[in-house]
Design a protein around this motif. Structure first.
Motif, PDB file in Angstrom:
ATOM      1  N   ARG A 135       0.828  -1.211   0.000  1.00 30.65           N
ATOM      2  CA  ARG A 135       0.000   0.000   0.000  1.00 30.65           C
ATOM      3  C   ARG A 135       0.860   1.258   0.000  1.00 30.65           C
ATOM      4  O   ARG A 135       0.562   2.236  -0.692  1.00 30.65           O
ATOM      5  N   LEU A 136       1.942   1.220   0.773  1.00 34.35           N
ATOM      6  CA  LEU A 136       2.853   2.366   0.801  1.00 34.35           C
ATOM      7  C   LEU A 136       3.494   2.581  -0.565  1.00 34.35           C
ATOM      8  O   LEU A 136       3.669   3.731  -0.999  1.00 34.35           O
ATOM      9  N   ARG A 137       3.835   1.502  -1.241  1.00 35.82           N
ATOM     10  CA  ARG A 137       4.438   1.631  -2.567  1.00 35.82           C
ATOM     11  C   ARG A 137       3.472   2.302  -3.535  1.00 35.82           C
ATOM     12  O   ARG A 137       3.860   3.171  -4.331  1.00 35.82           O
ATOM     13  N   ALA A 138       2.198   1.915  -3.484  1.00 39.82           N
ATOM     14  CA  ALA A 138       1.209   2.537  -4.366  1.00 39.82           C
ATOM     15  C   ALA A 138       1.076   4.031  -4.065  1.00 39.82           C
ATOM     16  O   ALA A 138       1.000   4.854  -4.982  1.00 39.82           O
ATOM     17  N   ALA A 139       1.062   4.391  -2.778  1.00 40.09           N
ATOM     18  CA  ALA A 139       0.970   5.814  -2.416  1.00 40.09           C
ATOM     19  C   ALA A 139       2.219   6.562  -2.844  1.00 40.09           C
ATOM     20  O   ALA A 139       2.143   7.700  -3.324  1.00 40.09           O
ATOM     21  N   ALA A 140       3.388   5.941  -2.674  1.00 41.85           N
ATOM     22  CA  ALA A 140       4.637   6.588  -3.078  1.00 41.85           C
ATOM     23  C   ALA A 140       4.687   6.789  -4.587  1.00 41.85           C
ATOM     24  O   ALA A 140       5.142   7.830  -5.075  1.00 41.85           O
ATOM     25  N   ASP A 141       4.216   5.811  -5.339  1.00 43.29           N
ATOM     26  CA  ASP A 141       4.212   5.924  -6.797  1.00 43.29           C
ATOM     27  C   ASP A 141       3.323   7.074  -7.251  1.00 43.29           C
ATOM     28  O   ASP A 141       3.563   7.667  -8.318  1.00 43.29           O
ATOM     29  N   ASN A 142       2.296   7.387  -6.452  1.00 43.09           N
ATOM     30  CA  ASN A 142       1.402   8.508  -6.764  1.00 43.09           C
ATOM     31  C   ASN A 142       1.852   9.813  -6.112  1.00 43.09           C
ATOM     32  O   ASN A 142       1.129  10.812  -6.171  1.00 43.09           O
TER      33      ASN A 142
END
Length: 318
Positions: free
Chosen positions: A19-26
């Motif tokens: 989930r953190l990776r998805a937020a970081a990618d955005n």
């Protein structure tokens, strides 16, 4: 701290890190902080005076950046051991770290990874609700007392449960709050009166379940704020509204799942009823009476939008 340059590329160790990776990618720092606020964190442990590394008394590792000490903390033991050499780890939380980290220190969450975030010392203090304000706040309802206590504990799961089962008062027009198109909702007439006092507005309102408000959400450009300008204010960006609806459905499923065992032929507890979509419904509503019409929510004049937590930096070497 170090990382083996020959090691395999970084991959998430658990669902939190995905989930953190998805937020970081955005590049969504507000989402990153929202996730971190409600998950376990792991503090590297080092034996001090012969005591085990997982006790409360341990030597702390820091890393300086621009002359400021940062305390490294991780969202998985795997990420911790990949990044630093430690004797062990101690479980903690963002709330505990915000309260106990020495003044002038920041946090380096998952440093030297694609999901790394540096929280500067001033921002770390700002993550906590104002304890004095919360202590002096007088709830108008039992729901407001529960919201106050969950905020004081930074208990995100309880906050979400309370929100998705709440009945709220909603103006039929969006308002501008600090330059952001906002749909405010209130958990009591007192919170509504406090917010609009002195604003020169007399807006019509409707009272309905929060999930009904969420279903009618105009678009992601609108922010949701519960009890704005109060010590128990809770703010969510519009793009997180579907997630809040999903939490409502999951809560209803837990309440009516296989563990529930109502008496034979008896109606389930009215407080836990849900509709066909799995979202809790108001037990006091007459099923023969149609639900209220969606409140119209015209957007205010667009203005400069406020940012997230000030001066948050992505973690990494440098």
């Amino acid at each position: 701290m170090s990382e083996d340059s020959g090691a395999a590329p970084w991959t998430p160790a658990n669902e939190v890190e995905r989930r953190l990776r998805a937020a970081a990618d955005n590049s969504d720092l507000a989402e990153l902080l929202g996730i971190l606020a409600g998950v376990p964190l792991y503090l590297p442990g080092f034996q001090d005076g012969g005591e085990p590394a997982d006790t409360g008394r341990q030597r702390l590792l820091t890393r300086d950046r621009d002359g400021v000490p940062y305390l490294p903390v991780f969202t998985s033991p795997e990420g911790l051991h990949r990044t630093v050499t430690a004797d062990g780890w101690r479980a903690t939380s963002l709330a505990e770290l915000a309260r106990t980290t020495p003044a002038g220190w920041g946090l380096a969450v998952n440093p030297v990874t694609p999901i790394g975030v540096l929280v500067a010392p001033d921002d770390l203090a700002a993550l906590l609700p104002d304890a004095t304000e919360l202590a002096g706040f007088t709830p108008a309802t039992e729901l407001e007392r529960l919201l106050r206590d969950a905020l004081a504990a930074l208990d995100g799961e309880v906050l979400l449960d309370l929100l998705v089962t709440a009945r709220v008062t909603v103006p039929t027009q969006a308002v501008d709050v600090d330059g952001v198109a906002t749909i405010p909702v209130f958990t009591s007439p007192q919170r509504y009166a406090d917010f609009f006092a002195g604003r020169g507005l007399d807006l019509p309102t409707v009272t309905l379940d929060l999930v009904e408000v969420l279903r009618q959400w105009p678009d992601a450009g609108f922010r949701l704020v519960v009890n704005p300008a109060s010590p128990i204010a809770i703010s969510l960006p519009g793009h997180r509204v579907p997630g809040l609806l999903a939490h409502a459905a999951a809560l209803a499923a837990r309440q009516t799942g296989p563990d529930a065992d109502p008496a034979d032929g008896a109606d389930p507890d009215p407080a836990t009823r849900s509709d066909a979509a799995g979202v809790p419904v108001d037990p006091t509503r007459d099923p023969a009476r149609p639900a209220a019409d969606p409140p119209p929510v015209p957007p205010p004049i667009p203005q400069q939008r406020a940012g997230g937590v000030a001066d948050l930096l992505r973690g990494g070497e440098g």
